[in-house]
Motif scaffolding. Structure first.
Motif, PDB file in Angstrom:
ATOM      1  N   GLN A 552     -18.126  35.458 128.613  1.00 35.83           N
ATOM      2  CA  GLN A 552     -19.443  35.315 127.995  1.00 35.83           C
ATOM      3  C   GLN A 552     -20.425  34.593 128.898  1.00 35.83           C
ATOM      4  OE1 GLN A 552     -18.602  33.413 124.212  1.00 35.83           O
ATOM      5  NE2 GLN A 552     -18.727  35.393 123.161  1.00 35.83           N
ATOM      6  N   ALA A 553     -19.924  33.797 129.845  1.00 34.09           N
ATOM      7  CA  ALA A 553     -20.818  33.066 130.749  1.00 34.09           C
ATOM      8  C   ALA A 553     -21.462  33.985 131.788  1.00 34.09           C
ATOM      9  CB  ALA A 553     -20.045  31.948 131.450  1.00 34.09           C
ATOM     10  N   LYS A 580     -23.292  31.510 134.879  1.00 35.84           N
ATOM     11  CA  LYS A 580     -24.434  30.600 134.951  1.00 35.84           C
ATOM     12  C   LYS A 580     -24.032  29.134 135.059  1.00 35.84           C
ATOM     13  CE  LYS A 580     -24.734  30.967 129.925  1.00 35.84           C
ATOM     14  NZ  LYS A 580     -25.579  31.428 128.803  1.00 35.84           N
ATOM     15  N   GLY A 581     -22.749  28.790 134.848  1.00 35.05           N
ATOM     16  CA  GLY A 581     -22.298  27.415 135.011  1.00 35.05           C
ATOM     17  C   GLY A 581     -22.640  26.544 133.811  1.00 35.05           C
ATOM     18  N   ILE A 582     -22.301  25.243 133.937  1.00 32.37           N
ATOM     19  CA  ILE A 582     -22.494  24.278 132.851  1.00 32.37           C
ATOM     20  C   ILE A 582     -23.377  23.144 133.361  1.00 32.37           C
ATOM     21  CG2 ILE A 582     -21.348  22.752 131.202  1.00 32.37           C
ATOM     22  CD1 ILE A 582     -18.807  24.397 131.606  1.00 32.37           C
ATOM     23  N   SER A 626     -18.009  22.455 137.640  1.00 39.13           N
ATOM     24  CA  SER A 626     -19.081  23.435 137.445  1.00 39.13           C
ATOM     25  C   SER A 626     -20.333  22.996 138.185  1.00 39.13           C
ATOM     26  CB  SER A 626     -19.387  23.600 135.953  1.00 39.13           C
ATOM     27  OG  SER A 626     -20.449  24.525 135.762  1.00 39.13           O
ATOM     28  N   GLU A 627     -21.047  23.995 138.658  1.00 41.62           N
ATOM     29  CA  GLU A 627     -22.348  23.771 139.288  1.00 41.62           C
ATOM     30  C   GLU A 627     -23.313  24.803 138.701  1.00 41.62           C
ATOM     31  OE1 GLU A 627     -24.391  23.675 143.744  1.00 41.62           O
ATOM     32  OE2 GLU A 627     -22.199  23.729 143.513  1.00 41.62           O
ATOM     33  N   PRO A 628     -24.427  24.345 138.125  1.00 36.96           N
ATOM     34  CA  PRO A 628     -25.343  25.297 137.485  1.00 36.96           C
ATOM     35  C   PRO A 628     -25.724  26.429 138.432  1.00 36.96           C
ATOM     36  CG  PRO A 628     -25.992  23.048 136.985  1.00 36.96           C
ATOM     37  CD  PRO A 628     -24.897  22.952 137.991  1.00 36.96           C
ATOM     38  N   GLY A 629     -25.623  27.659 137.914  1.00 40.16           N
ATOM     39  CA  GLY A 629     -25.976  28.844 138.693  1.00 40.16           C
ATOM     40  C   GLY A 629     -24.854  29.373 139.558  1.00 40.16           C
ATOM     41  N   LYS A 630     -23.743  28.633 139.701  1.00 38.74           N
ATOM     42  CA  LYS A 630     -22.653  29.070 140.576  1.00 38.74           C
ATOM     43  C   LYS A 630     -21.319  29.211 139.840  1.00 38.74           C
ATOM     44  CE  LYS A 630     -24.607  27.146 144.829  1.00 38.74           C
ATOM     45  NZ  LYS A 630     -24.361  26.300 146.012  1.00 38.74           N
ATOM     46  N   GLY A 631     -21.339  29.131 138.528  1.00 38.06           N
ATOM     47  CA  GLY A 631     -20.118  29.359 137.766  1.00 38.06           C
ATOM     48  C   GLY A 631     -19.366  28.079 137.440  1.00 38.06           C
ATOM     49  N   ALA A 632     -18.189  28.254 136.837  1.00 36.66           N
ATOM     50  CA  ALA A 632     -17.365  27.123 136.414  1.00 36.66           C
ATOM     51  C   ALA A 632     -15.894  27.468 136.635  1.00 36.66           C
ATOM     52  CB  ALA A 632     -17.613  26.800 134.943  1.00 36.66           C
TER      53      ALA A 632
END
Length: 650
Positions: A552-553, A580-582, A626-632
């Motif tokens: 879903q991300a 999209k990351g967390i 996690s890094e926003p925009g780079k996944g988790a």
């Protein structure tokens, strides 16, 4: 001369006798009276302690049950307003099971009455007098019932959710009729009075018009309704009765009756001793004064020294000797009385010491019983949690396995019929081709060709093959999903078993294939490939939550990388996505119950919280990077073999 000496001797001896006897009697009477009053006060104090212990045991037992009830899992339904009335049914069952004379009320965090052991009260809210005063069960003194008739006492305790530490559910209140407390306090014998507060107020007077101010001063003697009473006061029986003061009152006339009897006996003894002595002195007054002087000297010695062991010399068997022996007998009686008094005092001291020892033994026995009850309660809670979790997983497995079983048979029929359908279709098409190859009349041949062109036979032949091929593919796909669903449910694994984590991951990916196909590229790096002792159904639930969240991300196309490996005593699984990351401010809350970043209706925020609890029960942990925009990347670590204290609950 003789008459004067006789009168003087008689007067002197009578004076000495009565003064000595009265002083001795006063000393004896004072000691006996003090001892009896002390014993009476101690008896009243013990009675007050017993009544206080009865009430404290009653309220303490209810408080222990109340604390246990507040931790029942069914209380979590207060969050949803108890729409299915589970809490109300549980409260009614608890009231019947424990034989409560009062009622049980459950209020939610907004102080609204959600459920009770009796008929629900519409629009009822938590009365101010019932509000919790701490985290432990608290006693509310006698007061008018705000939700019903009569005078009551109440116990309340705040409730916290079992699915989230510190999450407030509301308050649980138990009421007991004050008449039941009065029955524990009342009884035969001395009256029992209960008062509390500052300034003090009577809670229970047992029909007496008592001066509360005198009770508050702990007066040993007081008046009530024109009568005098002797009082004994109880100590603190329990933390629940910290604000109560309990006193036992005995009618002073009845309490002092033994003292009056002792006084009458002393007077009778004095009269009994005085009469023969006076007669003997009168008769001996005409005798020689020497024995009288000697006797007077002995009496003076006894009076001065208080030594009752002194005896008058006996000069012979005449009247003076008889008088001397009579005096010696009197002194011996007084000495015996004094010794008896000393023995009584020693016995009272020994009794007091024995009583303290018995109280200590009783206290130790109660503490041992309390410790045993606490251990039994802890074991009961552990067994209850294990049973609830086991039933949940078993029910889920039965449901999934049942659905898979029901789907498996019709899908099998469909899949098995496709080869026959393909064979029959090929034969029919071959037959049509054979008919077209026959030599027919030109007119008939033209008619046949015309009908074949109208039917578009070439298209039908090509499309029929495609339909059969796609049908076979769809039926095979459905069989694969059903097989994965049955494997994923693992109904037969509601206990610790050795399984390959990779199999559970593959089953999860098969169930989620409709969301992955043509959108997400899945890469697998399986380096563990050895069995792990765990609850497979629970671990599969964790895989489902984590992989589904990763899918879903990723809004569009993406990559899902899954890897397994061993790190010492731990089996590790990582699930990485390039979605999209967390956000950093959200990262620390993702395992909190009911926390979700999804839109309304898309999630409850319970998936990761439940997954975190499952991994913890397996002696492991979940790490998130996690890094926003780079996944988790979620990394799960569980023990290859659970420790003795882990993995005991399914």
């Amino acid at each position: 001369m003789n008459g004067s000496i006789g009168r003087k001797l008689l007067a002197s001896f009578a004076g000495i006798f009565f003064i000595t006897y009265i002083l001795t009697a006063l000393v004896v009477f004072s000691g006996v009276r003090s001892a009896m009053m002390k014993a009476e006060t101690e008896a009243l104090t013990r009675l007050a302690d017993q009544r206080a212990e009865l009430v404290a045991n009653r309220l303490g037992g209810v408080a222990t049950n109340l604390h246990a009830w507040s931790h029942l899992d069914v209380m979590n339904d207060l969050v949803s307003g108890d729409v299915d009335k589970r809490v109300a049914r549980t409260l009614a069952s608890l009231k019947e099971q424990y034989g409560l004379e009062g009622e049980i009320y459950a209020f939610d965090a907004q102080e609204r009455l959600v459920a009770s052991s009796t008929a629900a009260l519409a629009q009822a809210t938590l009365p101010a007098v019932w509000r919790p005063r701490g985290d432990a069960p608290a006693l509310i003194d006698a007061h008018a019932n705000p939700l019903g008739p009569g005078q009551i006492v109440a116990l309340n305790v705040p409730m916290r959710a079992s699915f989230a530490a510190g999450f407030p559910l509301g308050s649980l209140v138990v009421t007991l009729p004050w008449s039941g407390i009065e029955k524990l306090l009342a009884g035969r014998g001395p009256h029992v009075v209960v008062f509390a507060g500052t300034p003090p107020a009577l809670l229970f007077a047992d029909g007496l018009a008592v001066d509360v101010a005198a009770l508050a001063r702990h007066d040993a003697r007081l008046e009530a309704g024109g009568a005098r009473y002797v009082a004994g006061y109880a100590g603190a029986a329990s933390a629940f009765l910290a604000g109560w003061r309990i006193a036992a009152l005995e009618d002073a006339q009845a309490a002092e009756q033994p003292i009056r009897s002792a006084a009458v006996q002393l007077v009778a003894l004095g009269l009994a001793l005085a009469l023969p002595i006076l007669l003997a002195v009168r008769w001996l007054s005409r005798r020689l004064t020497e024995p009288v002087q000697a006797l007077t000297g002995v009496v003076a010695q006894i009076t001065r020294s208080g030594d009752l062991s002194a005896r008058a010399p006996v000069s012979g068997d005449d009247e003076m000797g008889t008088l001397a022996r009579a005096f010696n007998g009197m002194a011996e009686n007084l000495q015996s009385t004094s010794r008896e008094r000393e023995r009584a005092m020693e016995e009272l001291a020994l009794l007091n010491k024995t009583l303290e020892q018995r109280v200590g033994e009783r206290t130790a026995a109660l503490e041992a019983a309390n410790s045993g009850l606490s251990g039994a309660l802890a074991k009961l809670k552990a067994a209850q949690g294990q049973l609830v979790q086991s039933e949940k997983m078993a029910s889920l497995g039965q449901l999934v396995a049942g659905v898979a079983h029901e789907l498996n048979n019709p899908i099998g029929f469909i899949y098995a019929n496709f080869p026959h359908l393909e064979e029959y279709t090929n034969e029919l098409l071959a037959l049509i081709d054979s008919l077209r190859a026959l030599s027919l009349d030109p007119a008939q041949q033209a008619l046949v060709e015309e009908k074949i062109r109208a039917m578009d036979l070439d298209f039908i032949k090509e499309d029929t093959v495609k339909i059969i091929r796609s049908g076979k593919s769809g039926a095979a796909r459905i069989k694969e999903i059903v097989s994965s669903l049955r494997s994923f449910s693992r109904l037969d694994e509601a206990e610790l078993k050795s399984v390959r984590l990779e199999d559970g991951i593959d089953d999860t990916l098969a169930l989620l294939q409709h969301q992955i196909r043509n959108r997400i590229a899945v890469t697998k790096d399986y380096r563990l490939n050895e069995p792990v002792l765990c609850f497979a159904g629970q671990i599969n639930q964790v895989f489902m939550n984590v992989i589904h969240n990763a899918i879903q991300a990723m809004d569009g196309s993406g990559t899902l990388a899954i890897a397994t490996w061993r790190d010492g005593d731990f089996a590790c699984v990582s699930v990485a996505d390039n979605g999209k990351g967390i956000a950093p401010e959200v990262l620390g809350k993702i395992f909190d119950p009911f926390f979700t970043t999804k839109k309304v209706g898309e999630g409850t925020g319970l998936g990761l919280s439940i997954s975190y609890g499952i991994v913890e029960k397996h002696g492991g942990r979940i790490d998130v990077r996690s890094e926003p925009g780079k996944g988790a990347t979620f990394t799960l670590s569980i023990r290859m073999r659970p420790q003795p204290t882990e993995g005991t609950q399914p």
